[in-house]
Structures are given as structure tokens and as C-alpha cells.
Write a protein that holds these residues in place. Structure first.
Motif, PDB file in Angstrom:
ATOM      1  N   GLN A 146      -3.465   0.848  -4.507  1.00  0.00           N
ATOM      2  CA  GLN A 146      -3.688   0.593  -3.255  1.00  0.00           C
ATOM      3  C   GLN A 146      -3.990  -1.088  -3.065  1.00  0.00           C
TER       4      GLN A 146
ATOM      5  N   GLN B  29      -0.381  -2.230  -2.642  1.00  0.00           N
ATOM      6  CA  GLN B  29      -0.077  -1.912  -1.442  1.00  0.00           C
ATOM      7  C   GLN B  29      -0.929  -2.955  -0.315  1.00  0.00           C
TER       8      GLN B  29
ATOM      9  N   GLU C 268       1.294  -5.598   2.235  1.00  0.00           N
ATOM     10  CA  GLU C 268       0.851  -5.557   3.885  1.00  0.00           C
ATOM     11  C   GLU C 268       0.653  -7.001   4.161  1.00  0.00           C
TER      12      GLU C 268
END
Length: 206
Positions: free
Chosen positions: A69, A72, A76
């Protein structure tokens, strides 16, 4: 010779028992099964049980999920920064191209004021202006709008009791902007009230 009443040292010394509780077999270097670890020492002393493999796996899974997470989220954010930088570069490149075409638009405006834009030239001028507008080019400067030093360049001014704040009386040369980027300020004639600081300063200088 040992006297009968003297205790034998070998009989008094307790027997030493060594339990190998290592999880890794030192000879085969393989992980031992839990049942290979003695559950108790002699004398009823309990030893630590091997860790719960399901709990260990759940903890590792939670840690890997948190890592994924985090990666990610960082990716992003990286994509957003790259997209923002690309948009900024594209806007700068477009602004430079449009700035180079402003003299052509000025020439078209002068030709219009002389009534020389007609026929084929009129079609070319209309097509050019529509194309540039499609790229985001906007004309700025309108007679009667409030004077804004950030968007207007005052090349002439007069004082009048008919206005309460400085306004653009006439647009001598239009300005242009691309989005929020000002490519060129509009050259305007400004009308100011007598009590306005700029008007008072101009009257004092004259």
C-alpha cells in the motif's frame, strides 16, 4: 586408596543432559519439525513452544500488505507529479508558439481597422484566430473594465469626475493570455478620478 567413609566424587556429580532445541539442524541445515523439539526437560520443566506458524504468516502478510500500500501511494504521487510536470512543459511550449504569433494577430487587427481584411484574407484570418482560440489563447482588454496593473499596461491616462475608480477607456493594443498565464498585457488608456493617488501624482509631476 580411598577410605570407605569418603564419598566418591563421581557419584556426587549430577548427570548433565544437553537438549538441542535449535530450529535448524546443524548437520542438514534443514528446518526441524516441531515434534523434533523436546516439549519438556527432565524434571517437568517446560520449554518454550515453537511459534504459531499461522500467526507468523498473518503478521508477515500484514507487513507485506502495508508495504504494498505504501509503494502504491508513492507511485500514485509520482504519477501525479509527472503528469503535472508534463502539463507545465506543454503549457510553456504552447505559450512560446502563441507568443511568436501575436505580431501576426496585431497585423490582422491593423488591416481590419483599415478595411483591408476581405475575401481570401478574411477567411485566413478567421481560420487562424479560431485555431489559436482552440489552443486556449484568449484576448484581454475591454473598454470600460476596471484597470488592473497586473493585466493592463497604461500608456495614456486622463482625469474625470465621471468615474469613481480607474477604468480602461480605450484599448490601444489587445493583450493575450493562455489559461492563467499572461502572455502580454493589454495597452490601454486609463481614466481616473481626481482623488486617485495615481492621478494626483501625475498632476503634481506635470
Amino acid at each position: 586408596m580411598t577410605r570407605p567413609d569418603t564419598p566418591n566424587p563421581k557419584e556426587q556429580r549430577p548427570e548433565v543432559v544437553v537438549h538441542d532445541r535449535r530450529r535448524i539442524d546443524p548437520e542438514t541445515l534443514q528446518l526441524r519439525e516441531p515434534d523434533e523439539i523436546p516439549p519438556e526437560r527432565e524434571g517437568g520443566e517446560h520449554v518454550l513452544e515453537p511459534p504459531d506458524r499461522a500467526g507468523v504468516l498473518e503478521a508477515e502478510l500484514a507487513e507485506r500488505t502495508a508495504d504494498l500500500q505504501r509503494v502504491q501511494a508513492e507511485y500514485e504521487n509520482y504519477r501525479k507529479r509527472v503528469r503535472h510536470d508534463q502539463e507545465a512543459v506543454n503549457e510553456i511550449a504552447t505559450a512560446k508558439v502563441l507568443e511568436s504569433l501575436l505580431p501576426i494577430l496585431d497585423a490582422i487587427d491593423r488591416a481590419r481597422s483599415l478595411g483591408e481584411v476581405n475575401g481570401g484574407l478574411w477567411a485566413v484570418a478567421e481560420a487562424l484566430e479560431e485555431t489559436l482560440a482552440g489552443l486556449g489563447l484568449e484576448r484581454t482588454g475591454t473598454p470600460g473594465e476596471p484597470f488592473d496593473p497586473a493585466r493592463h499596461e497604461a500608456v495614456d491616462h486622463e482625469i474625470s469626475d465621471d468615474v469613481d475608480t480607474p477604468v480602461c477607456t480605450a484599448v490601444l493594443r489587445p493583450g493575450y493570455q493562455l489559461g492563467t498565464r499572461l502572455l502580454r498585457p493589454a495597452q490601454v488608456s486609463v481614466t481616473e478620478p481626481p482623488e486617485h493617488p495615481a492621478a494626483a501624482a501625475g498632476a503634481h509631476e506635470s
